[in-house]
Motif scaffolding. Structure first.
Motif, short mmCIF file in Angstrom:
data_model
loop_
_atom_site.label_atom_id
_atom_site.label_comp_id
_atom_site.label_asym_id
_atom_site.label_seq_id
_atom_site.Cartn_x
_atom_site.Cartn_y
_atom_site.Cartn_z
N ALA A 128 0.83 -1.21 0.00
CA ALA A 128 0.00 0.00 0.00
C ALA A 128 0.87 1.26 0.00
CB ALA A 128 -0.93 -0.01 1.22
N GLY A 129 1.95 1.24 0.78
CA GLY A 129 2.85 2.39 0.80
C GLY A 129 3.52 2.61 -0.55
N SER A 130 3.88 1.52 -1.21
CA SER A 130 4.50 1.62 -2.53
C SER A 130 3.54 2.22 -3.55
CB SER A 130 4.99 0.25 -3.00
OG SER A 130 5.95 -0.28 -2.11
N LEU A 131 2.29 1.78 -3.52
CA LEU A 131 1.28 2.35 -4.42
C LEU A 131 1.09 3.84 -4.16
CD1 LEU A 131 -1.60 -0.27 -4.73
CD2 LEU A 131 -0.23 0.70 -6.58
N THR A 132 1.02 4.21 -2.88
CA THR A 132 0.86 5.62 -2.53
C THR A 132 2.04 6.44 -3.03
OG1 THR A 132 -0.37 4.98 -0.54
CG2 THR A 132 0.51 7.22 -0.61
N GLY A 133 3.26 5.90 -2.86
CA GLY A 133 4.43 6.61 -3.34
C GLY A 133 4.44 6.79 -4.84
N ALA A 134 4.02 5.75 -5.57
CA ALA A 134 4.01 5.82 -7.04
C ALA A 134 3.04 6.87 -7.54
CB ALA A 134 3.66 4.46 -7.62
N LEU A 171 14.08 4.80 -14.21
CA LEU A 171 14.03 6.26 -14.39
C LEU A 171 14.36 6.66 -15.82
CD1 LEU A 171 15.71 7.34 -11.04
CD2 LEU A 171 13.34 7.74 -11.69
N ASN A 172 15.17 5.87 -16.50
CA ASN A 172 15.48 6.16 -17.90
C ASN A 172 14.32 5.86 -18.84
OD1 ASN A 172 17.98 7.07 -17.25
ND2 ASN A 172 19.13 5.49 -18.34
N HIS A 173 13.40 4.95 -18.41
CA HIS A 173 12.33 4.53 -19.31
C HIS A 173 10.94 4.95 -18.84
CE1 HIS A 173 15.65 1.83 -20.49
NE2 HIS A 173 15.05 1.74 -21.66
N PHE A 174 10.79 5.24 -17.55
CA PHE A 174 9.47 5.59 -17.01
C PHE A 174 9.58 6.81 -16.10
CE2 PHE A 174 9.75 0.98 -17.62
CZ PHE A 174 8.76 0.78 -18.57
N TRP A 175 8.47 7.16 -15.48
CA TRP A 175 8.48 8.32 -14.56
C TRP A 175 9.01 7.89 -13.19
CZ3 TRP A 175 4.94 4.84 -13.58
CH2 TRP A 175 4.14 4.90 -12.47
N TRP A 176 9.31 8.86 -12.33
CA TRP A 176 9.98 8.56 -11.06
C TRP A 176 9.17 7.62 -10.17
CZ3 TRP A 176 7.15 9.73 -6.83
CH2 TRP A 176 6.19 10.72 -6.94
N GLY A 177 7.84 7.63 -10.31
CA GLY A 177 7.00 6.76 -9.48
C GLY A 177 7.22 5.29 -9.72
N SER A 178 7.87 4.95 -10.84
CA SER A 178 8.11 3.54 -11.14
C SER A 178 9.04 2.88 -10.12
CB SER A 178 8.69 3.39 -12.55
OG SER A 178 9.91 4.08 -12.67
#
Length: 517
Positions: free
Chosen positions: A89-95, A160-167
């Motif tokens: 849940a914390g990981s989803l919130t961070g993303a 980070l090179n392929h997606f946004w920082w939330g990845s």
């Protein structure tokens, strides 16, 4: 205890635990390489970056001891599943976080989950494996924890090179979900209803005391060390932590057994390991912005360029035991700290034009010194514990190690922020732009991109010089701290650990040492 070695599902269950520990392992390092990118996209200054890193560590340290007791009383499988769910849940919130404050909150929530998962993933092994297979299982889960360290920066850089920082948060979700499913289907429920009850007040004193201490250290450079609020928060932290110590000393079955610190070998080995984590956490906080903002590498390139330290660490961790057998634990801990000090002092000579080759050199030496010092100190600390206090002692050791990491990020990050702000040349910039540029080297480069070419070149060069100078001072402080720790180890550590405990603590040492990295 019922033997379960005949059940072939035990190895699948171990695979689930390995996935959980691997996730926690690379989550400890994946954020370091992501911080510069997140700082640029979220507008986070050095203070906010410190909180993004420290929120997880502080909560993790504060809740690890009560988390173990919760598993004993209410079922280890149940609480392990709960921890993985909270981490998910914390990981989803961070993303999905819209701003820095939500990222900090998500990291704290992940710290709650991590505090449950780490001790409980280890505590279920005896219910899965008999004595003949347990060492192999512990070795596998230890390797997973250690493997997460170099994987974190590389995975983070690629994402980070392929997606946004939330990845970098979203990557945790499938692995945590896999862990939950496997725990539900494969793990037996175990517990100890006779274990001490969770002392809610002691847990609250730990969390609020550490939180207040870290808050004051992070905010002091902005507000001033003599600011009334900062002084008040420092006083509150001291009062809360003193109250915790006094309460635990009076408890019949304390959650935080402070009497263990009366064991000389445990006390000074723990102090050595804590100071090592102080040095390492500060180094890992200040280095990625240098590699990205000053040297101009992308996120993946930064992650790959951290590998020399991980290589040195793995090499030393594997070679520590035969060296200890030849020269003794005290000599190896002291020598490892001296090597770590040399690496930090060498690193303090880094300039904006040094290039990566010089950085790779002192990074490799750092890994070697860290590996020899921390693995041997852990083994020495656990080896001095009485048989009936091995569990509480390892919990205290891990908690103090996490405190060292949190204070290292807060104190050394604050030192860097203050030096950078003081040395940065913002002449000619509007007040708002000057304030933004002073927040971090990443922010200064972003401001430079929006100014005229002549001013941009001057500001970027000033930002690089100011950051490298601040990093040099931080590494100098790290080197001095490591030398002091080496001197204390050489003077105060006992010559050998208790031979009667070495065989019993060997497996636990492997796990704790891997987690410490």
């Amino acid at each position: 205890m019922v033997a379960v070695t005949a059940n072939p599902r035990r190895w699948w269950a171990l695979a689930a635990l390995v996935a959980s520990m691997l996730t926690l392992g690379f989550d400890m390092t994946i954020l370091n390489v992501a911080l510069p990118t997140m700082a640029a996209e979220l507008g986070a200054g050095t203070g906010r970056q410190q909180w993004m890193a420290d929120a997880y560590v502080v909560v993790f340290a504060a809740l690890m001891l009560p988390a173990g007791l919760l598993g004993d009383r209410f079922g280890r499988r149940r609480m392990l599943i709960t921890g993985l769910a909270l981490f998910l849940a914390g990981s989803l919130t961070g993303a999905l976080a819209p701003d820095v404050n939500w990222v900090v909150a998500a990291r704290a929530f992940m710290g709650v989950g991590g505090a449950l998962v780490t001790p409980l993933a280890l505590s279920v092994l005896p219910s899965l494996f008999g004595a003949d297979e347990r060492a192999k299982a512990v070795g596998i889960i230890s390797a997973a924890s250690a493997l997460g360290l170099p994987l974190g920066p590389i995975i983070g850089g690629w994402l980070l090179n392929h997606f946004w920082w939330g990845s970098v948060f979203l990557v945790n979700v499938p692995m945590a979900a896999l862990g939950i499913a496997a725990c539900v289907l494969l793990l037996p429920e175990t517990g100890d209803p006779a274990s001490p009850r969770v002392d809610v007040l002691s847990a609250a004193l730990t969390a609020t005391g550490l939180g207040a201490l870290v808050y004051a250290i992070i905010e002091a450079p902005d507000r001033g060390w003599s600011d009334p609020l900062i002084l008040t928060v420092f006083a509150a932290a001291a009062a809360l932590l003193t109250a915790l110590v006094l309460r635990e000393r009076r408890a019949e079955r304390p959650m935080l057994d402070m009497t263990l610190l009366a064991h000389r070998g445990f006390l000074f080995n723990t102090l050595a390991a804590t100071l090592v984590m102080f040095v390492l956490s500060g180094l890992l906080f200040v280095l990625p912005p240098y590699l990205q903002a000053v040297l101009g590498h992308d996120a993946l390139g930064t992650g790959v360029r951290l590998l020399p330290m991980m290589g040195g660490l793995m090499l030393a961790a594997r070679g520590a035991q035969p060296v200890v057998a030849r020269f003794g634990a005290r000599a190896v801990v002291s020598a490892g700290l001296v090597v770590l000090a040399f690496a930090a002092l060498l690193g303090s000579r880094t300039t904006a034009g040094s290039g990566y080759g010089f950085v790779a050199l002192w990074l490799s030496i750092t890994g070697v010194g860290f590996g020899f010092a921390v693995v041997t100190a852990m083994d020495g600390a656990l080896g001095t514990l009485p048989r009936d206090r091995a569990g509480s002692g390892s919990g205290l050791l891990m908690t103090l190690r996490q405190v060292g990491a949190a204070v290292g990020i807060a104190l050394l990050g604050s030192l860097l922020a203050g030096i950078f702000r003081d040395r940065l040349d913002v002449t000619g910039l509007p007040p708002h732009a000057a304030h933004t540029a002073g927040e971090s080297v990443v922010a200064a480069h972003l401001v430079a991109e929006r100014t005229d070419p002549a001013s941009a070149a001057r500001l970027a060069a000033s930002a690089n010089d100011a950051y490298v100078h601040g990093m040099g001072v931080v590494l100098l402080v790290c080197g001095i701290a490591a030398l002091v720790a080496a001197l204390l180890a050489a003077l105060l550590l006992p010559r050998t650990a208790s031979p009667a405990r070495e065989a019993e603590t060997g497996d636990a040492t492997m796990v704790v040492a891997a987690e410490d990295a």
